[in-house]
Scaffold this motif. Sequence first.
Motif, PDB file in Angstrom:
ATOM      1  N   GLY A  29       0.786  -1.220   0.000  1.00  0.00           N
ATOM      2  CA  GLY A  29       0.000   0.000   0.000  1.00  0.00           C
ATOM      3  C   GLY A  29       0.825   1.281   0.000  1.00  0.00           C
ATOM      4  O   GLY A  29       0.467   2.248  -0.670  1.00  0.00           O
ATOM      5  N   ARG A 232       0.021  -8.623   0.400  1.00  0.00           N
ATOM      6  CA  ARG A 232       1.320  -9.215   0.725  1.00  0.00           C
ATOM      7  C   ARG A 232       1.142 -10.461   1.583  1.00  0.00           C
ATOM      8  O   ARG A 232       0.125 -10.606   2.255  1.00  0.00           O
ATOM      9  CB  ARG A 232       2.180  -8.186   1.478  1.00  0.00           C
ATOM     10  CG  ARG A 232       2.567  -7.015   0.620  1.00  0.00           C
ATOM     11  CD  ARG A 232       3.298  -5.937   1.382  1.00  0.00           C
ATOM     12  NE  ARG A 232       2.503  -5.350   2.443  1.00  0.00           N
ATOM     13  CZ  ARG A 232       2.717  -5.516   3.735  1.00  0.00           C
ATOM     14  NH1 ARG A 232       3.734  -6.241   4.142  1.00  0.00           N
ATOM     15  NH2 ARG A 232       1.947  -4.936   4.617  1.00  0.00           N
ATOM     16  N   LYS A 237      -1.457  -9.935   7.887  1.00  0.00           N
ATOM     17  CA  LYS A 237      -2.545  -9.872   6.916  1.00  0.00           C
ATOM     18  C   LYS A 237      -3.645 -10.889   7.217  1.00  0.00           C
ATOM     19  O   LYS A 237      -4.725 -10.836   6.618  1.00  0.00           O
ATOM     20  CB  LYS A 237      -1.996 -10.067   5.499  1.00  0.00           C
ATOM     21  CG  LYS A 237      -1.201  -8.883   4.995  1.00  0.00           C
ATOM     22  CD  LYS A 237      -2.128  -7.701   4.810  1.00  0.00           C
ATOM     23  CE  LYS A 237      -1.465  -6.484   4.244  1.00  0.00           C
ATOM     24  NZ  LYS A 237      -2.407  -5.375   4.092  1.00  0.00           N
ATOM     25  N   ILE A 299      -0.173 -10.128  -8.599  1.00  0.00           N
ATOM     26  CA  ILE A 299      -1.073  -9.745  -9.689  1.00  0.00           C
ATOM     27  C   ILE A 299      -0.735  -8.318 -10.100  1.00  0.00           C
ATOM     28  O   ILE A 299      -0.714  -7.412  -9.265  1.00  0.00           O
ATOM     29  CB  ILE A 299      -2.553  -9.830  -9.241  1.00  0.00           C
ATOM     30  CG1 ILE A 299      -2.871 -11.258  -8.743  1.00  0.00           C
ATOM     31  CG2 ILE A 299      -3.487  -9.460 -10.397  1.00  0.00           C
ATOM     32  CD1 ILE A 299      -4.276 -11.415  -8.170  1.00  0.00           C
ATOM     33  N   HIS A 301      -0.962  -4.635 -11.312  1.00  0.00           N
ATOM     34  CA  HIS A 301      -2.023  -3.670 -11.037  1.00  0.00           C
ATOM     35  C   HIS A 301      -2.990  -3.568 -12.230  1.00  0.00           C
ATOM     36  O   HIS A 301      -4.181  -3.342 -12.052  1.00  0.00           O
ATOM     37  CB  HIS A 301      -1.425  -2.310 -10.679  1.00  0.00           C
ATOM     38  CG  HIS A 301      -2.055  -1.710  -9.463  1.00  0.00           C
ATOM     39  ND1 HIS A 301      -1.878  -2.202  -8.194  1.00  0.00           N
ATOM     40  CD2 HIS A 301      -2.903  -0.674  -9.336  1.00  0.00           C
ATOM     41  CE1 HIS A 301      -2.576  -1.488  -7.344  1.00  0.00           C
ATOM     42  NE2 HIS A 301      -3.221  -0.556  -8.004  1.00  0.00           N
ATOM     43  N   LEU A 325      -5.869  -0.415   1.305  1.00  0.00           N
ATOM     44  CA  LEU A 325      -6.282  -0.040  -0.057  1.00  0.00           C
ATOM     45  C   LEU A 325      -7.141  -1.108  -0.724  1.00  0.00           C
ATOM     46  O   LEU A 325      -8.042  -0.802  -1.505  1.00  0.00           O
ATOM     47  CB  LEU A 325      -5.042   0.204  -0.927  1.00  0.00           C
ATOM     48  CG  LEU A 325      -4.295   1.512  -0.719  1.00  0.00           C
ATOM     49  CD1 LEU A 325      -3.032   1.541  -1.557  1.00  0.00           C
ATOM     50  CD2 LEU A 325      -5.190   2.686  -1.099  1.00  0.00           C
ATOM     51  N   GLU A 329     -10.395  -0.752  -3.299  1.00  0.00           N
ATOM     52  CA  GLU A 329     -10.259  -1.212  -4.696  1.00  0.00           C
ATOM     53  C   GLU A 329     -11.382  -2.207  -5.024  1.00  0.00           C
ATOM     54  O   GLU A 329     -11.992  -2.159  -6.102  1.00  0.00           O
ATOM     55  CB  GLU A 329      -8.888  -1.856  -4.919  1.00  0.00           C
ATOM     56  CG  GLU A 329      -7.738  -0.864  -4.880  1.00  0.00           C
ATOM     57  CD  GLU A 329      -6.351  -1.479  -4.784  1.00  0.00           C
ATOM     58  OE1 GLU A 329      -5.364  -0.733  -4.796  1.00  0.00           O
ATOM     59  OE2 GLU A 329      -6.250  -2.721  -4.686  1.00  0.00           O
TER      60      GLU A 329
HETATM   61  N1  UDP Z   1      -1.236  -5.402  -4.784  1.00  0.00           N
HETATM   62  C1  UDP Z   1      -1.033  -5.641  -6.124  1.00  0.00           C
HETATM   63  N2  UDP Z   1      -0.720  -6.914  -6.523  1.00  0.00           N
HETATM   64  C2  UDP Z   1      -0.585  -7.937  -5.652  1.00  0.00           C
HETATM   65  C3  UDP Z   1      -0.786  -7.675  -4.268  1.00  0.00           C
HETATM   66  C4  UDP Z   1      -1.115  -6.385  -3.863  1.00  0.00           C
HETATM   67  O1  UDP Z   1      -1.138  -4.746  -6.965  1.00  0.00           O
HETATM   68  O2  UDP Z   1      -0.300  -9.043  -6.074  1.00  0.00           O
HETATM   69  C5  UDP Z   1      -1.589  -4.024  -4.339  1.00  0.00           C
HETATM   70  C6  UDP Z   1      -3.043  -3.889  -3.943  1.00  0.00           C
HETATM   71  O3  UDP Z   1      -3.861  -3.768  -5.075  1.00  0.00           O
HETATM   72  C7  UDP Z   1      -3.007  -2.628  -3.086  1.00  0.00           C
HETATM   73  C8  UDP Z   1      -1.648  -2.751  -2.389  1.00  0.00           C
HETATM   74  O4  UDP Z   1      -0.878  -3.676  -3.165  1.00  0.00           O
HETATM   75  O5  UDP Z   1      -3.043  -1.481  -3.902  1.00  0.00           O
HETATM   76  C9  UDP Z   1      -1.799  -3.245  -0.974  1.00  0.00           C
HETATM   77  O6  UDP Z   1      -2.209  -2.190  -0.161  1.00  0.00           O
HETATM   78  P1  UDP Z   1      -2.953  -2.360   1.238  1.00  0.00           P
HETATM   79  O7  UDP Z   1      -3.137  -1.008   1.806  1.00  0.00           O
HETATM   80  O8  UDP Z   1      -4.196  -3.174   1.085  1.00  0.00           O
HETATM   81  O9  UDP Z   1      -1.953  -3.220   2.130  1.00  0.00           O
HETATM   82  P2  UDP Z   1      -0.443  -2.964   2.616  1.00  0.00           P
HETATM   83  O10 UDP Z   1       0.438  -3.588   1.590  1.00  0.00           O
HETATM   84  O11 UDP Z   1      -0.244  -1.497   2.737  1.00  0.00           O
HETATM   85  O12 UDP Z   1      -0.353  -3.656   3.932  1.00  0.00           O
END
Ligand code: UDP
Length: 431
Positions: A29, A232, A237, A299, A301, A325, A329
Motif C-alpha cells: 500500500g 502481501r 494480513k 497480480i 495492477h 487499499l 479497490e
Molecule cells: N497489490 C497488487 N498486486 C498484488 C498484491 C497487492 O497490486 O499481487 C496491491 C493492492 O492492489 C493494493 C496494495 O498492493 O493497492 C496493498 O495495499 P494495502 O493497503 O491493502 O496493504 P499494505 O500492503 O499497505 O499492507
Amino acid sequence: MFVTPENRIALISIDGDPAIAIGQEEAGGQNVYVRQVGEALANLGWQVDMFTRRSSVEQPTIVQHNPCCRTIRLEAGPLEFMPRNQLFEHLPEFVCAFQDFQQREGCQYPLVHTNYWLSAWVGMELKQRQPLVQVHTYHSLGAVKYQTVPDVPIIATKRLAVEKACLETAERIVATSPQEAEHMRTLVSSQGAIEMIPCGTDIEQFGTVRRLAARQQLGIAPETKVVFYVGRFDQRKGIETLVRAVALSEHRGRRGDDLRLIIGGGSRPGKSDGIERERIEQLVADLDLADLTTFPGRIEHADLPLYYAAADVCVVPSHYEPFGLVAIEAMASRTPVVASQVGGLRYTVVPGVTGFLVPPQDEVAFATAIDRILALPAWRDHLGELGRRRVKAMFSWTGVAARLSELYAQLLSQNTSIPQKSSQPLEILTT
Ligand code: UDP
C-alpha cells in the motif's frame, strides 16, 4: 546558490519504492500511495520528486513517470533488498545522499512529505539542516502494530520515539482514517497537528469491467462462487483466518456449488515473504482445500480489476490495517468486502451496506459473513453498487490529491519553513 521553486516538492519513501512491482517482499500500500499521490500531484501542477532507497544494481537511479514526476533512487546501504527493520542504521547515508542530490540540482525542496517512520527520521534530520516544511504519513503505527505481533523487534524503542517526535514536530501529520488519528492521539502524543485525508483509488481503473466479462477473461464459470484475497504475504494480513473460514464455509463441497478461493500476491520461493506463503500453502493442504484454492502470485495492477470484478466477495482479514487499499479497490469494482473490524477498515467498509466487519482472527465470524454474501447474488450486487458509490464519493485519488495539494499550498504560504529543533532529546533520534 540554491533555487527553490515554490512548486517543487519531495516525497520520501525510503522503504517503499514507488516505481517497483507491487505485491511482493514488503511492497504494498505505501508504494501505491506514494506513486499515485505523486502522479496526481504532478497533474495538479507540482514538480514531484519521489525519493527511495536503491536496492539493486539493476535498478535505474531515476525513473521518469511523467514530465513532472519521477522516482529518484539514492544509495544508502547495500544494493540489495533489506527488511525494513534493518534500514535504520543506513538513514544518515540517505540524508547525505539527499543533500548531495540537492546540491547537484542546485535546489532545495521547501516541502517534503515523508512516509513511514524511517522517512520521518530523515525528514526531521533534514529539518535540522535546511528550511523545510515536513508533512508525514505513518502508514503503520508502531504503538498499534506491536500490540498485534507476538515478538516485538529490537528496533521498537527507536521507532516509537521517532513516531512521537515526528507527530510533535512535523508541520502536519496526515492521518488516513479517523481511527488512525485517534490512535495517534491516544497512543502516541496529545501534541501535534493532524489532518485526516484518506487514501484513494483509481475509480477509472477499477469498476469498468463487469463480473461476467471478467470471468470470461479469467476462465471462471459464471456459477462458481469466488472468494478473493490479494495482498502481501505477511502474518499481520491474517490469510490464515481466511483459509480457516473457507474450510468452514457452507458452500464447500455442497452439491451444485463450485467454491473457489483465490489468494493473490506474494513472491516466488526464496524471497523474504516466501515463509508465510509456504505456511499458508501447507495450511490449505492440511485443511483439504488444495483443489479449490489457487495462488496466482503477484497480480499486476493492470490485471487486478479483472480479479476484483470476477469475485463474489473480497476478504481483508488483517490483524491491523491503518487504511487498507484493497478494501476500497474491491468496493470500486462493485465487489462486497468482508473485513476485520480494525483500523481504517472501520472507516471504509460500512457493515450491511458495502460488506461486513467481523472481529479479527475469528474464522467462524468470517465464514458466516462470507456465506451470507455468497448465498444471495442479488444482495451481493446491491452491496457492490453501494460500495462503488461510496468510493466514488470519498476515495478517488484525484479528490485525495486535491486535498493534499491544498494542504501543501497552505503550509508553504504560512512560511513555517524555518529550521526547527526537535522536542525530543537528540540521542533518541541519532542512529
Ligand atoms: N497489490 C497488487 N498486486 C498484488 C498484491 C497487492 O497490486 O499481487 C496491491 C493492492 O492492489 C493494493 C496494495 O498492493 O493497492 C496493498 O495495499 P494495502 O493497503 O491493502 O496493504 P499494505 O500492503 O499497505 O499492507
